[in-house]
Write a protein that holds these residues in place. Structure first.
Motif, short mmCIF file in Angstrom:
data_model
loop_
_atom_site.label_atom_id
_atom_site.label_comp_id
_atom_site.label_asym_id
_atom_site.label_seq_id
_atom_site.Cartn_x
_atom_site.Cartn_y
_atom_site.Cartn_z
N GLY A 10 4.07 42.22 -10.77
CA GLY A 10 4.75 43.36 -11.38
C GLY A 10 4.41 43.47 -12.83
N SER A 11 5.19 44.28 -13.53
CA SER A 11 4.99 44.49 -14.96
C SER A 11 6.10 43.81 -15.74
CB SER A 11 4.97 45.99 -15.26
OG SER A 11 3.89 46.62 -14.62
N VAL A 12 5.73 43.16 -16.82
CA VAL A 12 6.70 42.43 -17.63
C VAL A 12 6.24 42.47 -19.09
CG1 VAL A 12 5.55 40.21 -17.29
CG2 VAL A 12 8.00 40.25 -17.79
N GLN A 13 7.19 42.35 -19.99
CA GLN A 13 6.83 42.31 -21.40
C GLN A 13 6.40 40.90 -21.80
OE1 GLN A 13 10.10 43.97 -23.70
NE2 GLN A 13 9.14 45.99 -23.59
N ALA A 14 5.61 40.82 -22.84
CA ALA A 14 5.17 39.53 -23.35
C ALA A 14 6.38 38.64 -23.65
CB ALA A 14 4.33 39.70 -24.61
N GLY A 15 6.26 37.38 -23.27
CA GLY A 15 7.36 36.45 -23.43
C GLY A 15 8.24 36.33 -22.20
N GLY A 16 8.06 37.23 -21.26
CA GLY A 16 8.86 37.24 -20.05
C GLY A 16 8.34 36.29 -18.98
N SER A 17 8.98 36.37 -17.82
CA SER A 17 8.64 35.47 -16.71
C SER A 17 8.48 36.24 -15.40
CB SER A 17 9.75 34.42 -16.52
OG SER A 17 9.91 33.63 -17.67
N LEU A 18 7.68 35.67 -14.51
CA LEU A 18 7.52 36.18 -13.16
C LEU A 18 7.30 35.00 -12.24
CD1 LEU A 18 5.09 39.27 -13.32
CD2 LEU A 18 7.48 39.28 -12.59
N LYS A 19 7.70 35.16 -10.97
CA LYS A 19 7.43 34.12 -9.98
C LYS A 19 6.66 34.74 -8.83
CE LYS A 19 9.59 30.47 -7.24
NZ LYS A 19 10.87 29.79 -6.90
N LEU A 20 5.47 34.24 -8.59
CA LEU A 20 4.64 34.69 -7.49
C LEU A 20 4.88 33.80 -6.27
CD1 LEU A 20 1.23 35.32 -9.30
CD2 LEU A 20 3.21 36.84 -9.09
N THR A 21 4.80 34.42 -5.10
CA THR A 21 4.96 33.69 -3.84
C THR A 21 3.75 33.94 -2.96
OG1 THR A 21 7.37 33.86 -3.90
CG2 THR A 21 6.37 33.44 -1.76
N CYS A 22 3.29 32.88 -2.29
CA CYS A 22 2.20 32.98 -1.31
C CYS A 22 2.76 32.52 0.03
CB CYS A 22 1.02 32.13 -1.74
SG CYS A 22 -0.32 32.05 -0.53
N ALA A 23 2.89 33.44 0.96
CA ALA A 23 3.34 33.10 2.30
C ALA A 23 2.14 32.67 3.14
CB ALA A 23 4.04 34.28 2.94
N THR A 24 2.27 31.54 3.80
CA THR A 24 1.15 31.00 4.57
C THR A 24 1.47 31.00 6.06
OG1 THR A 24 1.90 28.70 4.52
CG2 THR A 24 0.65 29.49 2.63
N SER A 25 0.44 31.15 6.88
CA SER A 25 0.59 31.07 8.32
C SER A 25 -0.75 30.67 8.93
CB SER A 25 1.08 32.39 8.91
OG SER A 25 0.16 33.42 8.64
N GLY A 26 -0.72 30.31 10.21
CA GLY A 26 -1.95 29.88 10.88
C GLY A 26 -2.12 28.38 10.77
N TYR A 27 -3.36 27.93 10.76
CA TYR A 27 -3.68 26.49 10.78
C TYR A 27 -3.59 25.87 9.38
CZ TYR A 27 -5.38 27.46 15.46
OH TYR A 27 -5.49 27.84 16.77
N THR A 28 -2.43 26.01 8.75
CA THR A 28 -2.27 25.51 7.39
C THR A 28 -2.37 24.00 7.31
OG1 THR A 28 0.13 25.55 7.71
CG2 THR A 28 -0.89 27.48 6.68
N TRP A 29 -2.14 23.30 8.43
CA TRP A 29 -2.24 21.85 8.44
C TRP A 29 -3.65 21.38 8.12
CZ3 TRP A 29 -5.96 20.52 11.83
CH2 TRP A 29 -6.22 21.41 12.88
N SER A 30 -4.62 22.29 8.27
CA SER A 30 -6.02 21.93 8.04
C SER A 30 -6.43 21.99 6.57
CB SER A 30 -6.94 22.86 8.85
OG SER A 30 -6.85 24.19 8.35
N THR A 31 -5.57 22.50 5.71
CA THR A 31 -5.91 22.66 4.30
C THR A 31 -5.22 21.60 3.47
OG1 THR A 31 -4.11 24.25 4.02
CG2 THR A 31 -6.27 25.13 4.54
N ARG A 32 -6.00 20.93 2.64
CA ARG A 32 -5.48 19.84 1.82
C ARG A 32 -5.13 20.27 0.40
NH1 ARG A 32 -8.80 17.64 5.55
NH2 ARG A 32 -8.23 15.62 6.44
N CYS A 33 -5.66 21.39 -0.04
CA CYS A 33 -5.34 21.90 -1.36
C CYS A 33 -5.12 23.40 -1.31
CB CYS A 33 -6.48 21.60 -2.35
SG CYS A 33 -6.27 20.05 -3.24
N MET A 34 -4.23 23.87 -2.16
CA MET A 34 -4.00 25.29 -2.33
C MET A 34 -3.99 25.59 -3.82
SD MET A 34 -1.18 26.25 0.56
CE MET A 34 -1.49 28.00 0.25
N GLY A 35 -4.29 26.85 -4.14
CA GLY A 35 -4.35 27.17 -5.55
C GLY A 35 -4.08 28.63 -5.84
N TRP A 36 -3.88 28.90 -7.11
CA TRP A 36 -3.76 30.25 -7.62
C TRP A 36 -4.96 30.55 -8.53
CZ3 TRP A 36 -0.30 33.77 -5.99
CH2 TRP A 36 0.85 33.32 -5.35
#
Length: 122
Positions: A10-36
């Motif tokens: 979204g849009s935010v002013q400097a100094g503000g905060s945001l929280k991003l979410t990544c919903a996962t599905s499928g064969y997630t057990w096969s992945t050892r690292c995740m990133g942004w």
């Protein structure tokens, strides 16, 4: 296959905060690292934060250390962003990799979400 869907941008002013979410599905057990990652217009995609899904160890780009926090639970990964700056404006992507062996190299991640836009106004 692993499916990743980002939300929370979204849009935010400097100094503000945001929280991003990544919903996962499928064969997630096969992945050892995740990133942004993020990509600003005219710039290359860059790594922001990474988390080892086995031991929860984390790694951050110098530009966001002390301001961003990556975390995860069973089926979601998060990026809490604080003290946002105009230069944090970018499309943010969630990504996953089978082995944690390539740092923030874009080509080391096999699975990608579609991205969520973050705009910080000064």
């Amino acid at each position: 296959q692993v499916q990743l869907v980002e939300s929370g941008g979204g849009s935010v002013q400097a100094g503000g905060s945001l929280k991003l979410t990544c919903a996962t599905s499928g064969y997630t057990w096969s992945t050892r690292c995740m990133g942004w990652f993020r990509q600003a217009p005219g710039k290359e995609r860059e790594g922001v934060a990474r988390i080892n899904t086995r031991n929860s160890s984390t790694e951050y780009a110098d530009a966001v250390k002390g301001r961003f926090t990556i975390s995860r639970d069973n089926a979601e990964m998060y990026l809490q962003m604080s003290s946002l700056k105009a230069e944090d404006t970018a499309m943010y992507f969630c990504a996953a990799q089978i082995y944690c062996d390539s740092g923030f190299r874009v080509d080391g991640f096999q699975y990608w979400g579609q991205g969520t836009q973050v705009t910080v106004s000064s």
